[in-house]
Write a protein that holds these residues in place. Structure first.
Motif, mmCIF file in Angstrom:
data_model
loop_
_atom_site.group_PDB
_atom_site.id
_atom_site.type_symbol
_atom_site.label_atom_id
_atom_site.label_comp_id
_atom_site.label_asym_id
_atom_site.label_seq_id
_atom_site.Cartn_x
_atom_site.Cartn_y
_atom_site.Cartn_z
ATOM 1 N N ALA B 55 0.837 -1.205 0.000
ATOM 2 C CA ALA B 55 0.000 0.000 0.000
ATOM 3 C C ALA B 55 0.869 1.250 0.000
ATOM 4 O O ALA B 55 1.929 1.280 0.608
ATOM 5 C CB ALA B 55 -0.925 -0.009 1.214
ATOM 6 N N GLU B 56 0.396 2.274 -0.694
ATOM 7 C CA GLU B 56 1.124 3.553 -0.743
ATOM 8 C C GLU B 56 1.255 4.161 0.647
ATOM 9 O O GLU B 56 2.343 4.546 1.070
ATOM 10 C CB GLU B 56 0.374 4.556 -1.635
ATOM 11 C CG GLU B 56 0.477 4.246 -3.106
ATOM 12 C CD GLU B 56 -0.459 5.142 -3.894
ATOM 13 O OE1 GLU B 56 0.041 5.811 -4.817
ATOM 14 O OE2 GLU B 56 -1.671 5.168 -3.592
ATOM 15 N N SER B 82 -3.145 1.407 -4.019
ATOM 16 C CA SER B 82 -4.063 1.842 -2.960
ATOM 17 C C SER B 82 -4.439 0.655 -2.077
ATOM 18 O O SER B 82 -4.404 -0.490 -2.524
ATOM 19 C CB SER B 82 -5.327 2.426 -3.586
ATOM 20 O OG SER B 82 -6.081 1.392 -4.178
ATOM 21 N N PRO B 83 -4.819 0.936 -0.825
ATOM 22 C CA PRO B 83 -5.274 -0.156 0.042
ATOM 23 C C PRO B 83 -6.413 -0.959 -0.590
ATOM 24 O O PRO B 83 -6.478 -2.183 -0.435
ATOM 25 C CB PRO B 83 -5.733 0.573 1.314
ATOM 26 C CG PRO B 83 -4.959 1.846 1.330
ATOM 27 C CD PRO B 83 -4.784 2.224 -0.121
ATOM 28 N N ASP B 84 -7.301 -0.286 -1.313
ATOM 29 C CA ASP B 84 -8.437 -0.977 -1.929
ATOM 30 C C ASP B 84 -7.980 -1.984 -2.974
ATOM 31 O O ASP B 84 -8.468 -3.117 -3.037
ATOM 32 C CB ASP B 84 -9.388 0.027 -2.604
ATOM 33 C CG ASP B 84 -10.206 0.794 -1.575
ATOM 34 O OD1 ASP B 84 -10.095 0.468 -0.374
ATOM 35 O OD2 ASP B 84 -10.939 1.718 -1.977
ATOM 36 N N ILE B 85 -7.048 -1.560 -3.811
ATOM 37 C CA ILE B 85 -6.572 -2.465 -4.863
ATOM 38 C C ILE B 85 -5.775 -3.610 -4.230
ATOM 39 O O ILE B 85 -5.897 -4.770 -4.625
ATOM 40 C CB ILE B 85 -5.728 -1.680 -5.890
ATOM 41 C CG1 ILE B 85 -6.638 -0.721 -6.665
ATOM 42 C CG2 ILE B 85 -5.005 -2.635 -6.846
ATOM 43 C CD1 ILE B 85 -5.918 0.141 -7.683
ATOM 44 N N LEU B 86 -5.010 -3.277 -3.209
ATOM 45 C CA LEU B 86 -4.248 -4.312 -2.511
ATOM 46 C C LEU B 86 -5.195 -5.353 -1.903
ATOM 47 O O LEU B 86 -4.951 -6.565 -1.983
ATOM 48 C CB LEU B 86 -3.400 -3.662 -1.424
ATOM 49 C CG LEU B 86 -2.296 -4.517 -0.834
ATOM 50 C CD1 LEU B 86 -1.303 -4.938 -1.901
ATOM 51 C CD2 LEU B 86 -1.578 -3.769 0.273
ATOM 52 N N ALA B 87 -6.295 -4.857 -1.324
ATOM 53 C CA ALA B 87 -7.279 -5.778 -0.742
ATOM 54 C C ALA B 87 -7.868 -6.679 -1.820
ATOM 55 O O ALA B 87 -8.142 -7.857 -1.593
ATOM 56 C CB ALA B 87 -8.382 -4.993 -0.034
ATOM 57 N N LYS B 88 -8.032 -6.111 -3.013
ATOM 58 C CA LYS B 88 -8.577 -6.912 -4.114
ATOM 59 C C LYS B 88 -7.580 -8.008 -4.517
ATOM 60 O O LYS B 88 -7.966 -9.134 -4.818
ATOM 61 C CB LYS B 88 -8.887 -6.001 -5.303
ATOM 62 C CG LYS B 88 -9.715 -6.697 -6.371
ATOM 63 C CD LYS B 88 -10.121 -5.753 -7.497
ATOM 64 C CE LYS B 88 -10.716 -6.567 -8.642
ATOM 65 N NZ LYS B 88 -10.997 -5.736 -9.816
ATOM 66 N N ILE B 89 -6.304 -7.662 -4.505
ATOM 67 C CA ILE B 89 -5.278 -8.632 -4.894
ATOM 68 C C ILE B 89 -5.171 -9.743 -3.854
ATOM 69 O O ILE B 89 -5.120 -10.923 -4.182
ATOM 70 C CB ILE B 89 -3.908 -7.932 -5.045
ATOM 71 C CG1 ILE B 89 -3.942 -6.983 -6.247
ATOM 72 C CG2 ILE B 89 -2.782 -8.957 -5.194
ATOM 73 C CD1 ILE B 89 -2.758 -6.037 -6.316
ATOM 74 N N THR B 90 -5.113 -9.340 -2.579
ATOM 75 C CA THR B 90 -4.856 -10.331 -1.537
ATOM 76 C C THR B 90 -6.139 -10.983 -1.037
ATOM 77 O O THR B 90 -6.076 -12.001 -0.338
ATOM 78 C CB THR B 90 -4.158 -9.683 -0.319
ATOM 79 O OG1 THR B 90 -5.039 -8.693 0.229
ATOM 80 C CG2 THR B 90 -2.858 -9.023 -0.721
ATOM 81 N N LYS B 92 -7.942 -9.737 1.115
ATOM 82 C CA LYS B 92 -8.034 -9.438 2.553
ATOM 83 C C LYS B 92 -8.272 -7.953 2.751
ATOM 84 O O LYS B 92 -7.716 -7.122 2.059
ATOM 85 C CB LYS B 92 -6.728 -9.797 3.250
ATOM 86 C CG LYS B 92 -6.640 -11.235 3.637
ATOM 87 C CD LYS B 92 -5.392 -11.417 4.490
ATOM 88 C CE LYS B 92 -4.738 -12.730 4.209
ATOM 89 N NZ LYS B 92 -3.316 -12.718 4.506
ATOM 90 N N ASP B 93 -9.060 -7.653 3.770
ATOM 91 C CA ASP B 93 -9.389 -6.268 4.049
ATOM 92 C C ASP B 93 -8.372 -5.725 5.050
ATOM 93 O O ASP B 93 -8.679 -5.470 6.198
ATOM 94 C CB ASP B 93 -10.810 -6.210 4.614
ATOM 95 C CG ASP B 93 -11.278 -4.772 4.757
ATOM 96 O OD1 ASP B 93 -10.665 -3.901 4.137
ATOM 97 O OD2 ASP B 93 -12.243 -4.551 5.512
ATOM 98 N N ALA B 97 -1.424 -4.910 4.407
ATOM 99 C CA ALA B 97 -1.007 -6.122 3.707
ATOM 100 C C ALA B 97 0.149 -5.833 2.754
ATOM 101 O O ALA B 97 0.309 -4.732 2.224
ATOM 102 C CB ALA B 97 -2.177 -6.711 2.941
ATOM 103 N N ILE B 98 0.929 -6.837 2.539
ATOM 104 C CA ILE B 98 2.042 -6.772 1.610
ATOM 105 C C ILE B 98 2.143 -8.167 0.995
ATOM 106 O O ILE B 98 1.872 -9.164 1.647
ATOM 107 C CB ILE B 98 3.333 -6.360 2.340
ATOM 108 C CG1 ILE B 98 4.537 -6.388 1.411
ATOM 109 C CG2 ILE B 98 3.602 -7.223 3.552
ATOM 110 C CD1 ILE B 98 5.749 -5.737 2.025
ATOM 111 N N ALA B 99 2.470 -8.180 -0.280
ATOM 112 C CA ALA B 99 2.550 -9.475 -0.958
ATOM 113 C C ALA B 99 3.802 -9.510 -1.822
ATOM 114 O O ALA B 99 4.257 -8.476 -2.320
ATOM 115 C CB ALA B 99 1.310 -9.708 -1.812
#
Lengths: 267, 267
Positions: B55-56, B82-90, B92-93, B97-99
């Motif tokens: 996330a940025e 963005s946190p939203d896009i990251l949540a979509k990838i992982t 998880k809300d 998160a980091i992947a």
């Protein structure tokens, strides 16, 4: 009593589906167990579902016939429905599926007769229902009396926990308590509280275990709170030869429980 | 190299999401690992992601800074989103998160140097990725060399297996083979094949284990095929004091592996 359900919008279908959700289970005091094997385990342990749900068109099976007869004789209800509706209830695409509705058991600490078994398993804030069911299954295998759930654990009556228990939910005592209730209850009678720990611990192998022995494991991420560990009568440590300093919670409990079994009740 | 992704429809977002699916993982030869702890385990084991996604807006953390620096130094890519896009990838809300995207390892039997460890774990047709990850974690704990997957097992590179391994996917050797390949490979060198069994078995406690010892567990429902059991050099049995005649597969493997460790490499 037998009846047939043909419509998706039938209130019973909605009711059955709702039991997959903890809030509804607690409100109704009911839980679901699925599959002929699990339901047969229940019957053989003296627990019958008040309602049995199955597909209209199904292969006959002697265990299924026995189960149906037992439920009818006990005054229970048998619901037959289409494979599609059954799949909707169970969330599984398997027309052989069968489900039973059971009354939730009393899970007060006063259900526990500590002297009825040499080993008891204790889980603190265990969040994974699969781990919880696995601990019930391990408890059955080591002849434990039951599983005591401390603080905020997963629901032992969830479909996932019941499934992972492989029937042990019907044979093991299950109690739920806060630590503040559990500790005085434990200290009011005989009982050795044991946990795997890195603090002032001795090797788990041939440690001085005593019956009734309460084997405690902690939360999957955080482990046990330090004051819970320090309240233990015995802290033991298992070899960790790799990078990690811990095992999966259900695995740690099982390795420890088998060691306790070897000390307290060898073959 | 750093870049920022701001749109959901970015092809990289689609690519990252696709790695949750086995078919895409195999085609790309890549897998996902999520969370700072897991990615730090990977780094400390000498495995860096080729791409890091985060996330940025995020809290700084010394381990995250070290990870970023290591990935950049190795010529890897860092994607901020963005946190939203990251949540979509992982899926998880969790905006923390980091992947990381890793290259799948070679999982041929020829990766296994059997004399590099006293214990090896073997899983046959294990279907639950959580069990598989748990076995990797146990393998790390007992100092096993790795996990050999026989026949049709769950994917060790699935997000669930990687997570349950708690980083052991980065330290344990992983090999995949059919039984028809594994058995001749095993017999071409030193190696004792051991399984928990009810057939002509001896007590697991203090059985004559020998290094390198290959501890094998079977499918969650069916156990091991009979001919696999009979091909074992040693069949052992664990106490079953309750109704059930088996343990969870990962639990059985762990209890057995700890007993083997006590014989072959006591503390």
């Amino acid at each position: 009593m037998r009846r047939t359900i043909t419509g998706y919008s039938n209130p019973t279908v909605k009711y059955l589906r709702s039991l997959r959700d903890k809030k509804h289970r607690k409100r109704e005091g009911r839980f679901l167990a699925e599959g002929l094997r699990l339901l047969t385990d229940a019957r053989e342990s003296g627990k019958l579902p008040e309602t049995l749900v199955m597909a209209e068109a199904r292969e006959s099976h002697p265990l299924l016939s026995e189960l149906e007869a037992a439920v009818e004789q006990a005054g229970g209800e048998i619901i037959e429905t289409s494979p599609d509706i059954l799949a909707k209830i169970t969330g599984k695409d398997n027309p052989q599926a069968i489900a039973g509705i059971f009354t939730e058991f009393d899970t007060g600490l006063d259900q526990i007769d500590r002297n009825s078994a040499k080993i008891w398993l204790v889980a603190q804030a265990l969040r994974d229902p699969g781990n919880l069911g696995t601990m019930l299954r391990t408890g059955d295998a080591v002849g434990a009396g039951g599983l005591i759930l401390i603080d905020d654990c997963a629901d032992p009556f969830s479909v996932e926990a019941v499934r992972a228990s492989m029937g042990a939910i019907f044979t093991q005592c299950v109690a739920q308590a806060r630590w503040e209730e559990f500790e005085p209850w434990l200290r009011a009678g005989a009982g050795q509280l044991v946990a795997a720990s890195l603090r002032e611990a001795q090797p788990y192998r041939a440690a001085p275990y005593q019956a009734p022995c309460f084997v405690m494991v902690g939360n999957e991420s955080r482990g046990l709170p330090e004051n819970y560990e320090m309240a233990c009568d015995l802290r033991v440590t298992m070899p960790m030869r790799g990078r990690a300093d811990s095992l999966n919670a259900a695995v740690a409990g099982a390795v420890l429980a088998y060691e306790v079994l070897e000390t307290l009740d060898p073959a």
